[in-house]
Write a protein that holds these residues in place. Structure first.
Motif, short mmCIF file in Angstrom:
data_model
loop_
_atom_site.label_atom_id
_atom_site.label_comp_id
_atom_site.label_asym_id
_atom_site.label_seq_id
_atom_site.Cartn_x
_atom_site.Cartn_y
_atom_site.Cartn_z
N ASP A 194 0.77 -1.14 -0.13
CA ASP A 194 -0.11 0.15 -0.07
C ASP A 194 0.95 1.13 -0.04
O ASP A 194 0.18 2.37 0.11
N GLY A 195 2.29 1.13 0.07
CA GLY A 195 3.02 2.15 -0.10
C GLY A 195 3.69 2.47 1.25
O GLY A 195 4.37 3.38 1.48
N SER A 196 3.03 2.02 2.22
CA SER A 196 3.54 2.60 3.71
C SER A 196 4.89 1.58 4.07
O SER A 196 5.25 0.67 3.29
N TRP A 197 5.41 2.42 4.80
CA TRP A 197 6.84 2.00 5.49
C TRP A 197 6.69 1.74 7.11
O TRP A 197 6.10 2.53 7.60
N ARG A 198 7.15 0.53 7.50
CA ARG A 198 7.33 0.49 8.94
C ARG A 198 8.45 0.06 9.42
O ARG A 198 9.55 -0.63 8.76
N LYS A 199 9.05 0.34 10.82
CA LYS A 199 10.45 0.03 11.18
C LYS A 199 9.87 -0.99 12.24
O LYS A 199 9.34 -0.86 13.24
N PHE A 200 10.73 -2.14 12.20
CA PHE A 200 10.57 -3.38 13.10
C PHE A 200 11.97 -3.34 13.72
O PHE A 200 13.12 -3.44 13.16
N ALA A 201 11.91 -3.37 15.08
CA ALA A 201 13.11 -3.58 16.07
C ALA A 201 13.28 -4.93 16.36
O ALA A 201 12.40 -5.71 17.00
N CYS A 202 14.23 -5.63 15.90
CA CYS A 202 14.53 -6.92 16.11
C CYS A 202 15.20 -7.25 17.50
O CYS A 202 15.21 -8.46 17.73
N ALA A 203 15.85 -6.24 18.05
CA ALA A 203 16.85 -6.46 19.34
C ALA A 203 15.85 -6.94 20.29
O ALA A 203 16.73 -8.02 21.09
N PRO A 204 14.56 -7.03 20.75
CA PRO A 204 14.02 -7.95 21.63
C PRO A 204 14.13 -9.28 21.36
O PRO A 204 13.75 -10.07 22.26
N TYR A 205 14.10 -9.93 20.16
CA TYR A 205 14.14 -11.06 19.80
C TYR A 205 15.64 -11.77 19.80
O TYR A 205 15.66 -13.09 19.63
N LEU A 206 16.69 -11.11 19.74
CA LEU A 206 18.04 -11.71 19.44
C LEU A 206 18.38 -12.58 20.80
O LEU A 206 19.58 -13.19 20.61
N ASP A 207 17.80 -12.63 21.72
CA ASP A 207 18.16 -13.31 22.90
C ASP A 207 17.32 -14.58 22.79
O ASP A 207 17.23 -15.37 24.00
N ARG A 208 16.29 -14.90 22.11
CA ARG A 208 15.44 -15.68 22.27
C ARG A 208 15.66 -17.03 21.11
O ARG A 208 15.63 -16.53 19.84
N GLY A 209 16.16 -18.14 21.53
CA GLY A 209 16.30 -19.34 20.76
C GLY A 209 17.05 -19.03 19.42
O GLY A 209 18.16 -18.45 19.59
N VAL A 210 16.45 -19.54 18.36
CA VAL A 210 17.05 -19.52 17.12
C VAL A 210 17.47 -18.17 16.64
O VAL A 210 18.30 -17.85 15.85
N PHE A 211 16.82 -17.17 17.04
CA PHE A 211 16.89 -15.77 16.85
C PHE A 211 18.13 -15.20 17.18
O PHE A 211 18.58 -13.92 16.69
N SER A 212 18.99 -15.89 18.23
CA SER A 212 20.10 -15.53 18.73
C SER A 212 21.17 -15.52 17.39
O SER A 212 22.08 -14.64 17.31
#
Length: 84
Positions: A23-41
């Motif tokens: 739809d032309g929108s842009w969003r910013k997602f912070a991955c930092a909270p996930y980087l200490d969780r399981g495979v996301f590390s």
């Protein structure tokens, strides 16, 4: 809530994603909270993190890593820019 299709992703070091939607929108997602969780590390490796790409309607990385499209949309903040 209808979530538009994810069509583009750009990594923003050290751990953010800039998400472009159909739809032309842009969003910013912070991955930092996930980087200490399981495979996301594994995404703490900047070389791997930079390999983010859009596949199957979401952001994916090598090694079968992905984040649910609903999570990306609902836990991200809209940004004003039209350019990534």
């Amino acid at each position: 809530m209808d979530i538009p299709d994810l069509v583009r992703v750009t990594t923003v070091p050290p751990s953010d994603l800039l998400l472009g939607y159909s739809d032309g929108s842009w969003r910013k997602f912070a991955c930092a909270p996930y980087l200490d969780r399981g495979v996301f590390s594994r995404l703490k490796d900047s070389t791997l993190f930079a390999q983010a790409h859009v596949a199957h309607g979401t952001v994916c990385w090598p090694g079968a890593l992905d984040i649910a499209p609903e999570t990306l949309f609902l836990r991200s903040a809209q940004v004003v820019t039209q350019e990534a």
